[in-house]
Scaffold this active site. Structure first.
Site, PDB file in Angstrom:
ATOM      1  N   SER A   1       1.211  -1.036   0.159  1.00 14.00           N
ATOM      2  CA  SER A   1      -0.225  -0.477  -0.028  1.00 14.00           C
ATOM      3  C   SER A   1       0.794   1.214   0.028  1.00 14.00           C
ATOM      4  CB  SER A   1      -0.843  -0.234   1.066  1.00 14.00           C
ATOM      5  OG  SER A   1      -0.303   0.021   2.531  1.00 14.00           O
TER       6      SER A   1
ATOM      7  N   MET B   1      10.215  -6.682   4.522  1.00 20.85           N
ATOM      8  CA  MET B   1      10.366  -6.971   5.445  1.00 20.85           C
ATOM      9  C   MET B   1      11.562  -8.462   6.027  1.00 20.85           C
ATOM     10  SD  MET B   1       7.388  -5.434   7.125  1.00 20.85           S
ATOM     11  CE  MET B   1       7.310  -6.542   8.027  1.00 20.85           C
TER      12      MET B   1
ATOM     13  N   HIS C   1       9.334   3.458   9.103  1.00 20.88           N
ATOM     14  CA  HIS C   1       7.968   2.660  10.437  1.00 20.88           C
ATOM     15  C   HIS C   1       7.640   2.743  11.051  1.00 20.88           C
ATOM     16  CE1 HIS C   1      10.066  -0.853  13.153  1.00 20.88           C
ATOM     17  NE2 HIS C   1       9.592   0.109  14.202  1.00 20.88           N
TER      18      HIS C   1
HETATM   19  C1  GRF Z   1       4.481  -0.903   6.861  1.00 21.04           C
HETATM   20  O1  GRF Z   1       3.497  -0.651   7.958  1.00 21.04           O
HETATM   21  C2  GRF Z   1       4.856  -0.533   7.059  1.00 21.04           C
HETATM   22  O2  GRF Z   1       5.628   0.993   8.060  1.00 21.04           O
HETATM   23  C3  GRF Z   1       5.807  -1.521   7.543  1.00 21.04           C
HETATM   24  O3  GRF Z   1       5.550  -2.463   6.628  1.00 21.04           O
HETATM   25  C4  GRF Z   1       3.763  -2.075   6.969  1.00 21.04           C
HETATM   26  C5  GRF Z   1       4.260  -2.391   4.955  1.00 21.04           C
HETATM   27  O4  GRF Z   1       2.414  -1.663   4.424  1.00 21.04           O
HETATM   28  N1  GRF Z   1       7.411  -1.425   7.535  1.00 21.04           N
HETATM   29  P1  GRF Z   1       2.488  -1.687   2.967  1.00 21.04           P
HETATM   30  O5  GRF Z   1       3.400  -2.938   2.279  1.00 21.04           O
HETATM   31  O6  GRF Z   1       2.919  -0.867   2.403  1.00 21.04           O
HETATM   32  O7  GRF Z   1       0.679  -1.913   2.510  1.00 21.04           O
END
Ligand code: GRF
Length: 200
Positions: free
Chosen positions: A7, A84, A103
Site C-alpha cells: 500500500s 521485511m 517504520h
Molecule cells: C507498513 O506498515 C510499514 O511501515 C511496515 O510494513 C508495512 C507495509 O505495508 N514496515 P504495505 O506493504 O506498504 O501495505
C-alpha cells in the site's frame, strides 16, 4: 522494495511516479507472491523477485544480485516500503545514504518487528510513524520525518493500523519528495544531528 501488500508503494505510484522528475524505475521483492509486485506491474514498472532461498538461503549473495539489478536500473534512491528482511551490511554500504525506510513507530521507540503491538503492550498514549535513512543497525539510521498521533483508550489493533497507514501514505511520499528535490540532505559531518537544508 516490498514484501507484502504494497500500500505504501501504491501511495508512491499515485503521488510521485512520473511527477516532478520522480520515476519509480523498478520494484523488487523478496517474495514472488507479494501483492506489491502486482501493483508495480499494473503501473508498467519493471519488477524483480530476489528470494534468498534461490541463493541457498545466503542473503549476502542475494543482496549482491539485487544490488546489481538496482544499479542496472540506475536508481538514485532505494525505498524500503514494507520490505521485511534485514539487508546485508555490504548492501547498505553499497547504497550508503541512498536507502530510506518507513517504520510504524516514533523511533527510537519500538524498533524491529511488530512495533504497533509493542507500543500497545507498553501502553503508550502517543504513537506515530518515522521515515529514516537505513544504516547497518535495525531501524537506527538518521530520521527524515516523523508524525505522531494520540491513541484513543479503546483503540483496537485494526483501527490503529488504519491510522498508521494513513499517515505512512502521506509521510513516505513527502520524505521522498524532499530528498528528490534536494531540499534536505544528510550532513556527512554529523548525520545524527539531523538534516541540512539542501542546495535547491
Ligand atoms: C507498513 O506498515 C510499514 O511501515 C511496515 O510494513 C508495512 C507495509 O505495508 N514496515 P504495505 O506493504 O506498504 O501495505
Amino acid at each position: 522494495m516490498v514484501s507484502g501488500e504494497g500500500s505504501n508503494l501504491q501511495a508512491i505510484l499515485d503521488k510521485l511516479h512520473g511527477r516532478d522528475g520522480i520515476e519509480v524505475v523498478c520494484v523488487a521483492s523478496n517474495r514472488a507472491g507479494a501483492r506489491g509486485l502486482e501493483r508495480a506491474r499494473a503501473a508498467a514498472v519493471d519488477t524483480g523477485v530476489f528470494d534468498a532461498a534461490e541463493h541457498g538461503g545466503d542473503r549476502d549473495a542475494r543482496d549482491r544480485v539485487l544490488g546489481d539489478w538496482l544499479d542496472q536500473h540506475q536508481v538514485d534512491l532505494v525505498v524500503l516500503a514494507g520490505f521485511m528482511e534485514i539487508l546485508s551490511p555490504e548492501f547498505i554500504r553499497r547504497f550508503q545514504g541512498r536507502i530510506v525506510n518507513v517504520h510504524p513507530s516514533l523511533l527510537p521507540a519500538f524498533r524491529g518487528l511488530r512495533p504497533i503491538e509493542q507500543a500497545m503492550d507498553y501502553g503508550v498514549r502517543v504513537m506515530g510513524v518515522t521515515v529514516h535513512f537505513v544504516d547497518e543497525g535495525v531501524d537506527s539510521g538518521p530520521i527524515i520525518l516523523q508524525q505522531a498521533f494520540e491513541l484513543p483508550y479503546s483503540a483496537e489493533l485494526e483501527a490503529i493500523e488504519e491510522s498508521v497507514h494513513a499517515i505512512e501514505h502521506e509521510l513516505l511520499p513527502r520524505a521522498i519528495r524532499l530528498l528528490a528535490s534536494g531540499a534536505v540532505r544528510v550532513n556527512p559531518e554529523n548525520p545524527r544531528r539531523g538534516l541540512d537544508r539542501g542546495t535547491s
